[in-house]
Design a protein around this motif. Structure first.
Motif, mmCIF file in Angstrom:
data_model
loop_
_atom_site.group_PDB
_atom_site.id
_atom_site.type_symbol
_atom_site.label_atom_id
_atom_site.label_comp_id
_atom_site.label_asym_id
_atom_site.label_seq_id
_atom_site.Cartn_x
_atom_site.Cartn_y
_atom_site.Cartn_z
ATOM 1 N N LEU A 162 10.589 1.032 5.674
ATOM 2 C CA LEU A 162 11.962 0.590 5.905
ATOM 3 C C LEU A 162 12.049 -0.932 5.842
ATOM 4 O O LEU A 162 12.950 -1.494 5.205
ATOM 5 C CB LEU A 162 12.448 1.090 7.261
ATOM 6 C CG LEU A 162 13.884 0.740 7.611
ATOM 7 C CD1 LEU A 162 14.860 1.499 6.718
ATOM 8 C CD2 LEU A 162 14.178 1.048 9.075
ATOM 9 N N ARG A 163 11.105 -1.619 6.480
ATOM 10 C CA ARG A 163 11.115 -3.085 6.461
ATOM 11 C C ARG A 163 11.010 -3.614 5.041
ATOM 12 O O ARG A 163 11.762 -4.513 4.638
ATOM 13 C CB ARG A 163 9.963 -3.622 7.321
ATOM 14 C CG ARG A 163 9.806 -5.141 7.276
ATOM 15 C CD ARG A 163 8.701 -5.615 8.211
ATOM 16 N NE ARG A 163 7.430 -4.979 7.935
ATOM 17 C CZ ARG A 163 6.603 -5.345 6.973
ATOM 18 N NH1 ARG A 163 6.914 -6.348 6.176
ATOM 19 N NH2 ARG A 163 5.453 -4.717 6.803
ATOM 20 N N GLU A 164 10.090 -3.055 4.263
ATOM 21 C CA GLU A 164 9.910 -3.543 2.896
ATOM 22 C C GLU A 164 11.110 -3.220 2.016
ATOM 23 O O GLU A 164 11.566 -4.057 1.234
ATOM 24 C CB GLU A 164 8.633 -2.958 2.306
ATOM 25 C CG GLU A 164 7.367 -3.450 2.989
ATOM 26 C CD GLU A 164 6.115 -2.989 2.273
ATOM 27 O OE1 GLU A 164 5.859 -3.504 1.171
ATOM 28 O OE2 GLU A 164 5.409 -2.107 2.802
ATOM 29 N N ASN A 169 8.816 9.237 -6.982
ATOM 30 C CA ASN A 169 9.933 8.506 -6.377
ATOM 31 C C ASN A 169 10.117 7.107 -6.954
ATOM 32 O O ASN A 169 10.930 6.338 -6.446
ATOM 33 C CB ASN A 169 9.713 8.386 -4.867
ATOM 34 C CG ASN A 169 9.826 9.720 -4.154
ATOM 35 O OD1 ASN A 169 10.734 10.500 -4.420
ATOM 36 N ND2 ASN A 169 8.904 9.993 -3.239
ATOM 37 N N SER A 170 9.382 6.788 -8.018
ATOM 38 C CA SER A 170 9.370 5.409 -8.523
ATOM 39 C C SER A 170 10.753 4.908 -8.930
ATOM 40 O O SER A 170 11.068 3.724 -8.762
ATOM 41 C CB SER A 170 8.413 5.300 -9.713
ATOM 42 O OG SER A 170 8.797 6.200 -10.749
ATOM 43 N N PRO A 174 15.657 -0.479 -9.419
ATOM 44 C CA PRO A 174 16.737 -1.476 -9.419
ATOM 45 C C PRO A 174 16.375 -2.774 -8.712
ATOM 46 O O PRO A 174 17.081 -3.773 -8.857
ATOM 47 C CB PRO A 174 17.866 -0.747 -8.662
ATOM 48 C CG PRO A 174 17.563 0.704 -8.784
ATOM 49 C CD PRO A 174 16.073 0.783 -8.780
ATOM 50 N N TYR A 175 15.284 -2.776 -7.945
ATOM 51 C CA TYR A 175 14.938 -3.939 -7.132
ATOM 52 C C TYR A 175 13.676 -4.640 -7.619
ATOM 53 O O TYR A 175 13.148 -5.504 -6.921
ATOM 54 C CB TYR A 175 14.767 -3.505 -5.671
ATOM 55 C CG TYR A 175 15.892 -2.618 -5.201
ATOM 56 C CD1 TYR A 175 17.192 -3.103 -5.103
ATOM 57 C CD2 TYR A 175 15.666 -1.269 -4.919
ATOM 58 C CE1 TYR A 175 18.237 -2.284 -4.710
ATOM 59 C CE2 TYR A 175 16.706 -0.441 -4.511
ATOM 60 C CZ TYR A 175 17.989 -0.952 -4.415
ATOM 61 O OH TYR A 175 19.026 -0.135 -4.023
ATOM 62 N N ASN A 213 0.803 -1.225 0.000
ATOM 63 C CA ASN A 213 0.000 0.000 0.000
ATOM 64 C C ASN A 213 0.832 1.268 0.000
ATOM 65 O O ASN A 213 0.288 2.363 0.184
ATOM 66 C CB ASN A 213 -0.929 0.024 1.229
ATOM 67 C CG ASN A 213 -0.152 0.149 2.532
ATOM 68 O OD1 ASN A 213 0.877 -0.498 2.710
ATOM 69 N ND2 ASN A 213 -0.624 0.980 3.434
ATOM 70 N N GLN A 214 2.136 1.153 -0.213
ATOM 71 C CA GLN A 214 2.971 2.353 -0.313
ATOM 72 C C GLN A 214 4.290 1.985 -0.969
ATOM 73 O O GLN A 214 4.781 0.864 -0.825
ATOM 74 C CB GLN A 214 3.231 2.948 1.070
ATOM 75 C CG GLN A 214 3.878 1.990 2.055
ATOM 76 C CD GLN A 214 3.949 2.553 3.454
ATOM 77 O OE1 GLN A 214 3.836 3.761 3.662
ATOM 78 N NE2 GLN A 214 4.130 1.692 4.436
ATOM 79 N N LEU A 215 4.851 2.914 -1.719
ATOM 80 C CA LEU A 215 6.169 2.686 -2.300
ATOM 81 C C LEU A 215 7.180 2.579 -1.168
ATOM 82 O O LEU A 215 7.228 3.452 -0.293
ATOM 83 C CB LEU A 215 6.530 3.834 -3.241
ATOM 84 C CG LEU A 215 7.763 3.598 -4.124
ATOM 85 C CD1 LEU A 215 7.412 2.617 -5.244
ATOM 86 C CD2 LEU A 215 8.273 4.910 -4.703
ATOM 87 N N PRO A 216 8.009 1.540 -1.138
ATOM 88 C CA PRO A 216 8.915 1.369 -0.006
ATOM 89 C C PRO A 216 9.987 2.449 0.131
ATOM 90 O O PRO A 216 10.496 2.673 1.230
ATOM 91 C CB PRO A 216 9.556 -0.001 -0.272
ATOM 92 C CG PRO A 216 8.536 -0.740 -1.090
ATOM 93 C CD PRO A 216 7.937 0.313 -1.974
ATOM 94 N N LEU A 217 10.356 3.091 -0.954
ATOM 95 C CA LEU A 217 11.365 4.143 -0.904
ATOM 96 C C LEU A 217 10.796 5.467 -1.396
ATOM 97 O O LEU A 217 9.986 5.482 -2.316
ATOM 98 C CB LEU A 217 12.571 3.753 -1.756
ATOM 99 C CG LEU A 217 13.479 2.664 -1.195
ATOM 100 C CD1 LEU A 217 14.545 2.278 -2.227
ATOM 101 C CD2 LEU A 217 14.157 3.102 0.097
#
Length: 433
Positions: free
Chosen positions: A55-57, A85-86, A91-92, A43-47
């Motif tokens: 942070l966990r994701e 911020n995509s 890279p991941y 439900n949210q972009l991790p970065l």
């Protein structure tokens, strides 16, 4: 030999492309191969990581993307922000798709828990059906029970990660008099239904895992821990002046916002009566206008807001406080204070998910008066601050690393695939010819 994979360039059919710029955003990622392929729904972009959940994701996906192809799907209430911020996540990912939640523009669905009602989309489920029908996905990962309703009926293993036991958070909100809370028993029913749909359910804390196993002993449940080494374990330092108090959190998250209001309105005025030159800094993103106004009118308080790194603020803290009074998950903010070797005053609920050694390394305060007295006592006693800093330093060395967290999640994914394969074989052997 690895079987051939399907790598679709476009998920969305022609009926969705027309809305792509406003509602859907998709990019090809840089990590396109792996031992197997996971569709990861969150439900949210991790970065960038401005919350413990992000942070966990981000820390686990960075590590797992080296060997696993991850198709990341984000249903978000912050569409513009996450689209901007995509590139940070590309890279991941093998693919990255960002979908705007209808709740951001159309409001909440009535009579639904807020976490469920916050993430609406009429297009996500059919789009997932198209992608999954194309094949190539080995398992599905879902962050939070409230995201499960977007999954179509598919014969694929599902790993559901619960960052918190959500119904317990809502129960506490109800007990604290939140006028917007919906009956927690109803939320528990919905949450339990989601657990039953998953192949494997995971929690981030051992405390929550015990609750899950008590509530649903018939499901496969595992610990999917957080890591705690992202700041780096710092040696204890001397706290000279004894005036600076720090609280860190994502203030859009109900438990953190509640803690901030509690701190500003009830605890902090008591601290100033005992230590008039004390100063409080609030660090973190997500504060609404009313919380900012509350902080602005509180004496000797600075609302710092979002920062690139909390480490420098923690290093200048004479006392770190965590007056969170809602159970659930693991407080990343508290782990960071352990890593920087801060003297800590915390509510007992904030220690959920940490080992006993952590409870022995902090001053635990249940009431507002006791909380204020504990802060003041530490500010006035440098030797006690130094003793607690040494204990915090020792605790930090015992906590799991992000490599440990990534290994646990990878194991859950692999187990779900194995369980799914076994179930399909059983179905084949029992079907009539």
């Amino acid at each position: 030999m690895e079987r051939e994979r399907v790598h679709p360039e476009i998920w969305w059919s022609d009926i969705y492309r027309e809305k792509n710029c406003q509602q859907h955003f998709e990019l090809r990622g840089g990590a396109n191969s792996g031992q197997f392929r996971i569709l990861y729904l969150t439900n949210q972009l991790p970065l960038p990581a401005h919350s413990g959940g992000q942070l966990r994701e981000s820390e686990t996906l960075k590590r797992l993307s080296r060997d696993i192809a991850i198709e990341l799907v984000v249903l978000t209430n912050q569409f513009e922000r996450d689209r901007e911020n995509s590139a940070l996540m590309l890279p991941y990912c093998a693919n990255l798709t960002i979908v705007r939640s209808a709740s951001a523009t159309e409001g909440y669905e009535p009579h639904l828990p807020k976490r469920v009602a916050s993430y609406r989309s009429s297009t996500l489920r059919p789009a997932l059906e198209l992608r999954l029908a194309a094949g190539g996905i080995d398992a599905i990962h879902v962050e939070g029970y409230f995201m499960m309703r977007h999954l179509p009926d598919v014969d694929l293993p599902i790993v559901l990660c619960e960052e918190n036991i959500e119904y317990l958070l809502d129960k506490t909100c109800e007990e604290l008099g939140d006028p917007d809370s919906i009956g927690w028993n109803e939320i528990r029913h919905l949450e339990h239904e989601a657990w039953q749909q998953a192949t494997i359910c995971g929690t981030v804390s051992i405390d929550d895992l015990e609750i899950m196993r008590r509530d649903a002993p018939d499901i496969r449940s595992v610990l999917l821990p957080c890591g705690f080494d992202h700041v780096g374990v710092a040696p204890p330092r001397r706290h000279a002046d004894g005036a600076q108090v720090v609280f860190v959190g994502n203030y859009s998250w109900t438990p953190t916002r509640d803690a901030a209001v509690r701190l500003l309105t009830s605890i902090w005025p008591r601290v100033l009566q005992l230590v008039p030159d004390a100063r409080l800094s609030l660090i973190g993103a997500g504060a609404d206008a009313s919380l900012r106004v509350l902080a602005r009118h509180a004496p000797s308080v600075e609302f710092v807001g979002q920062v690139t790194s909390v480490a420098e603020y923690l290093r200048s803290a004479d006392v770190f406080v965590c007056p969170v009074r809602m159970h659930g998950g693991v407080k990343i903010k508290l782990s960071e204070a352990f890593q920087i070797a801060c003297p800590i005053v915390a509510a007992p609920e904030a220690l959920v998910g940490f080992p006993q050694s952590a409870r022995d390394a902090v001053v635990i305060a249940e009431t507002d008066a006791r909380f204020a007295a504990a802060i003041a006592e530490l500010l006035l006693d440098p030797r006690k601050r130094q003793r607690l800093a040494a204990r915090a330093h020792a605790v930090a060395g015992e906590l799991p690393t992000w490599d440990d967290a990534a290994t646990a999640l990878s194991s859950a994914w692999r187990e779900s695939i194995s369980l799914g394969s076994s179930a399909r074989r059983d179905n084949l052997t029992t079907d009539p010819v």
